[in-house]
Write a protein that holds these residues in place. Sequence first.
Motif, PDB file in Angstrom:
ATOM      1  N   LYS A 137       0.851  -1.179   0.000  1.00  0.00           N
ATOM      2  CA  LYS A 137       0.000   0.000   0.000  1.00  0.00           C
ATOM      3  C   LYS A 137       0.889   1.231   0.000  1.00  0.00           C
ATOM      4  CE  LYS A 137      -4.177  -1.788   2.004  1.00  0.00           C
ATOM      5  NZ  LYS A 137      -4.570  -2.457   3.246  1.00  0.00           N
ATOM      6  N   VAL A 138       0.323   2.308  -0.516  1.00  0.00           N
ATOM      7  CA  VAL A 138       1.094   3.536  -0.559  1.00  0.00           C
ATOM      8  C   VAL A 138       0.226   4.675  -0.037  1.00  0.00           C
ATOM      9  CG1 VAL A 138       0.522   3.816  -2.991  1.00  0.00           C
ATOM     10  CG2 VAL A 138       2.417   5.090  -2.044  1.00  0.00           C
ATOM     11  N   ALA A 139       0.838   5.542   0.753  1.00  0.00           N
ATOM     12  CA  ALA A 139       0.124   6.692   1.304  1.00  0.00           C
ATOM     13  C   ALA A 139       1.138   7.791   1.541  1.00  0.00           C
ATOM     14  CB  ALA A 139      -0.563   6.297   2.602  1.00  0.00           C
ATOM     15  N   ASN A 140       0.681   8.912   2.051  1.00  0.00           N
ATOM     16  CA  ASN A 140       1.616   9.970   2.419  1.00  0.00           C
ATOM     17  C   ASN A 140       1.785   9.970   3.932  1.00  0.00           C
ATOM     18  OD1 ASN A 140       2.773  11.316   0.326  1.00  0.00           O
ATOM     19  ND2 ASN A 140       1.233  12.903   0.206  1.00  0.00           N
ATOM     20  N   TYR A 141       3.007  10.196   4.394  1.00  0.00           N
ATOM     21  CA  TYR A 141       3.187  10.385   5.829  1.00  0.00           C
ATOM     22  C   TYR A 141       2.487  11.678   6.228  1.00  0.00           C
ATOM     23  CZ  TYR A 141       6.657   6.678   6.201  1.00  0.00           C
ATOM     24  OH  TYR A 141       7.284   5.467   6.204  1.00  0.00           O
ATOM     25  N   PRO A 142       1.902  11.714   7.436  1.00  0.00           N
ATOM     26  CA  PRO A 142       1.164  12.931   7.812  1.00  0.00           C
ATOM     27  C   PRO A 142       2.072  14.159   7.861  1.00  0.00           C
ATOM     28  CG  PRO A 142       1.404  11.423   9.683  1.00  0.00           C
ATOM     29  CD  PRO A 142       1.860  10.688   8.468  1.00  0.00           C
ATOM     30  N   GLY A 143       1.622  15.234   7.279  1.00  0.00           N
ATOM     31  CA  GLY A 143       2.309  16.516   7.410  1.00  0.00           C
ATOM     32  C   GLY A 143       3.487  16.735   6.485  1.00  0.00           C
ATOM     33  N   VAL A 144       3.907  15.719   5.745  1.00  0.00           N
ATOM     34  CA  VAL A 144       5.034  15.900   4.832  1.00  0.00           C
ATOM     35  C   VAL A 144       4.649  15.375   3.451  1.00  0.00           C
ATOM     36  CG1 VAL A 144       6.870  15.823   6.554  1.00  0.00           C
ATOM     37  CG2 VAL A 144       5.987  13.709   5.607  1.00  0.00           C
ATOM     38  N   THR A 145       5.500  15.598   2.477  1.00  0.00           N
ATOM     39  CA  THR A 145       5.191  15.130   1.132  1.00  0.00           C
ATOM     40  C   THR A 145       5.954  13.856   0.801  1.00  0.00           C
ATOM     41  OG1 THR A 145       6.890  16.506   0.193  1.00  0.00           O
ATOM     42  CG2 THR A 145       4.723  17.459   0.311  1.00  0.00           C
ATOM     43  N   VAL A 146       6.346  13.136   1.839  1.00  0.00           N
ATOM     44  CA  VAL A 146       7.096  11.899   1.628  1.00  0.00           C
ATOM     45  C   VAL A 146       6.118  10.739   1.535  1.00  0.00           C
ATOM     46  CG1 VAL A 146       8.857  10.378   2.578  1.00  0.00           C
ATOM     47  CG2 VAL A 146       9.046  12.844   2.894  1.00  0.00           C
ATOM     48  N   GLU A 147       6.317   9.889   0.543  1.00  0.00           N
ATOM     49  CA  GLU A 147       5.432   8.745   0.354  1.00  0.00           C
ATOM     50  C   GLU A 147       5.791   7.619   1.288  1.00  0.00           C
ATOM     51  OE1 GLU A 147       5.368   7.310  -3.632  1.00  0.00           O
ATOM     52  OE2 GLU A 147       3.479   8.323  -4.068  1.00  0.00           O
ATOM     53  N   GLN A 148       4.732   6.949   1.768  1.00  0.00           N
ATOM     54  CA  GLN A 148       4.921   5.841   2.679  1.00  0.00           C
ATOM     55  C   GLN A 148       4.502   4.557   1.978  1.00  0.00           C
ATOM     56  OE1 GLN A 148       1.956   5.819   5.791  1.00  0.00           O
ATOM     57  NE2 GLN A 148       3.423   5.081   7.275  1.00  0.00           N
ATOM     58  N   HIS A 149       5.438   3.645   1.799  1.00  0.00           N
ATOM     59  CA  HIS A 149       5.106   2.351   1.208  1.00  0.00           C
ATOM     60  C   HIS A 149       5.177   1.303   2.301  1.00  0.00           C
ATOM     61  CE1 HIS A 149       5.407   3.300  -3.170  1.00  0.00           C
ATOM     62  NE2 HIS A 149       6.052   4.339  -2.680  1.00  0.00           N
ATOM     63  N   PHE A 150       4.175   0.479   2.384  1.00  0.00           N
ATOM     64  CA  PHE A 150       4.267  -0.629   3.320  1.00  0.00           C
ATOM     65  C   PHE A 150       3.473  -1.802   2.787  1.00  0.00           C
ATOM     66  CE2 PHE A 150       0.038  -0.172   5.098  1.00  0.00           C
ATOM     67  CZ  PHE A 150      -0.245   1.156   4.846  1.00  0.00           C
ATOM     68  N   GLY A 151       3.798  -2.983   3.271  1.00  0.00           N
ATOM     69  CA  GLY A 151       3.092  -4.158   2.796  1.00  0.00           C
ATOM     70  C   GLY A 151       3.419  -5.360   3.652  1.00  0.00           C
ATOM     71  N   LYS A 152       2.639  -6.412   3.450  1.00  0.00           N
ATOM     72  CA  LYS A 152       2.892  -7.647   4.202  1.00  0.00           C
ATOM     73  C   LYS A 152       4.043  -8.392   3.545  1.00  0.00           C
ATOM     74  CE  LYS A 152      -1.245  -8.298   6.650  1.00  0.00           C
ATOM     75  NZ  LYS A 152      -2.457  -7.627   6.401  1.00  0.00           N
ATOM     76  N   LEU A 153       4.843  -9.051   4.378  1.00  0.00           N
ATOM     77  CA  LEU A 153       6.017  -9.764   3.872  1.00  0.00           C
ATOM     78  C   LEU A 153       5.608 -11.097   3.249  1.00  0.00           C
ATOM     79  CD1 LEU A 153       8.785  -9.139   6.532  1.00  0.00           C
ATOM     80  CD2 LEU A 153       9.077  -8.963   4.075  1.00  0.00           C
ATOM     81  N   SER A 154       4.595 -11.081   2.399  1.00  0.00           N
ATOM     82  CA  SER A 154       4.093 -12.347   1.866  1.00  0.00           C
ATOM     83  C   SER A 154       4.992 -12.904   0.779  1.00  0.00           C
ATOM     84  CB  SER A 154       2.673 -12.170   1.350  1.00  0.00           C
ATOM     85  OG  SER A 154       2.545 -10.949   0.679  1.00  0.00           O
TER      86      SER A 154
END
Lengths: 89, 630
Positions: B48-65
């Motif tokens: 999944k991808v989102a923005n970290y709160p308050g900054v313009t940095v993208e947050q990628h995270f996912g399950k280690l499947s």
Amino acid sequence: MKDGFHGWTKLNALSELGIGKMAVIEALDLPDEVGHHLMHMGIVPEARIVVIRRAPAGDPTVYYIDGFEIALRRETARSIRVRTVEEDL
Amino acid sequence: MSDCCTTDTIDIKVEPRIPGKIRTVALIGPPNSGKSTLFNRLTGLRQKVANYPGVTVEQHFGKLSGIGRGDLVLIDLPGIYSLDSYSEDARVAVDVLHGDMPGTPAPDAVLLVLDSLHLRRQLTLAAPVLSLGLPTLLLLNMSDLMESRGGEVNTLALAQELGVPVAKISASRGTGLDSITHFLDRKSEVVQPRSTSKLELPVVGNARSYRQWATGISTRTKYKAPLSSEWTRKLDRVLLHRIAGPLLFLAVVISVFQVVFSIGQPLSNTFGDFLNSAGARIGTFLGNGWFESLLIDGIWKGVASVLVFLPQILLLFLFIGVLEDSGYLARAALIADRVMRSIGLNGKAFIPLLSAYACAVPAIMATRTIENKRDRFATILVAPFMTCSARLPIYLLMIAAFIPNKPIIGEFFGLRAAVMLSLYLLGFLAALGTARLLKSSILKAASAPFILELPQYRLPTLRSLGLRVVDRGKVFLKQAGTIILCVTVVLWILSHVPFHSTLPESFIGHVGQWIEPVIRPLGFNWKIGIGLLSSIIAREVIVGTLGTLYGADPATQSLSLQAALRHDLTLGGAMALVVFFAFAMQCTSTLAIVRRETNSWRWPALQFAYMSVLAYLGALATNQLITHLF
């Protein structure tokens, strides 16, 4: 100034070096923010830097340092002081 | 409207923390270490991808499947050289690693990826990461390449020096990944906080001491750097050649456009036809009530008007992906820097702005490669001035209706082509002027160095390109989709209240007529007014709206749309309309993406206001000029 091992050394701005020339970085006369960024990329005092090529438009210039290539504009390279090492032949 | 247009910050859901058990793993590494490839490998499509709160940095995270550990969450941190907080990226990484990032659980373990081709330089990141004291696994990526080029490193000695396990991997081939499984299996039972007392770490925040430390370690672990890639030097000799370089660059640019327009456009048209016919078919099942109208005429058509651009957008993402993964994007930036600098931007803005000629959405999302925030925002703000393909329907309609096809230079270049070309030029000049204005005012930067790392050329893998296109496509659909849904519903309601009213009698029709005095000096009538209001969703919608309005008007009913427009508008008004569209921000998707990329409504609001004012003044000048000249 005579350097016993390497022959004549001279202080220069990085931007003045010609293609294929090697130099040793002396100091970065840049604002902290920029300087830190460059230092973490490997542009630190005492590192060896080689001028590889210029962009087709003549600027920026590509340098080789510590195994990778980095391009800097002339305005930035002007603030990086280097010591050229001219080998005695 | 607010509940369907919320921001895209997501709280990562993990099971409650049990002390000593691994739930969350952080992935960290310098730029060009192959970190993203590894992330894709480890999480597969379940990311999944989102923005970290308050900054313009993208947050990628996912399950280690990808390695059969779907119970663990992997957080991909931004690619950084150090943890010194000189950049927003580094600050985000530090906050996440310390567990200070709201909505992101503190990581229980760290995977540190370093490029083994440049280990001496990349080891500097190991010092601050190891000093955190979290269980860490050091992954030497691209070790297959290092060994094939004569490089060496003693991993056992490295592990002893650093006090953490070390493994050689290849993220692109997927080899050595079982070391991660072993590390996690062993550590996920009971996590012992790592003791850092035995470790000699350099002075925090001092680049020079980091280097000495890294050099010392690489010497003691017998690290032998591999020979640099012959290929890269040889290719650069051609691709960055004084004459051949720019010519090849031009060839790349032209072929990208050729493909986007010759394949993307027909694909978009076919997709649009399919969406419309599917909508009509669904409509027949629903009968002829207001519900059918809301669903089909409102939501379906509105959403379809944006979805038709999806094939072109995905194609552009694919191209940008190929350019970036192959390493050519950095060379393109190097070649374009001189020209881009003259308008106050830098070379990295060139490819994004070029993409904006097809669509501003992928262009704006591609500005992430521009590290300098001011340069990046300036690029985002000027991108929508480039003549995107959504402007073409109204341009083509008005030119066909009002401009006679007189030849200017032979048969090939006529008056119509000249008008079209001037519209492209107009958009370009507006972008140029705006960039200069921004860089000398609100986005003025005292020291904005252009630092460009030239990575070695690599063959992009289908897997990473596919994942990238899917990832970007999802972001577009989610961001633009929710806001477009809101706007279509609102527009439908406004054009259908009071009930059983025709478009001119509806609320939006009244507003269109009410603003007529304001747009009269531009040579527009109330029908154009309604067209402008309804095309806030997407530029090409105005053609359909005008068709509906003129088709329902008894005076123009029997005429074709072109004839009806000629009957209703002067040449001045018609040209004013295309100039209006050259400047105006009639695109909800772009506004939604600008909000996401700048993480604030302030920038899209400013952009909308500025572009609307410019559009109004430009149209006014055009109408007055043409009316007085002819």
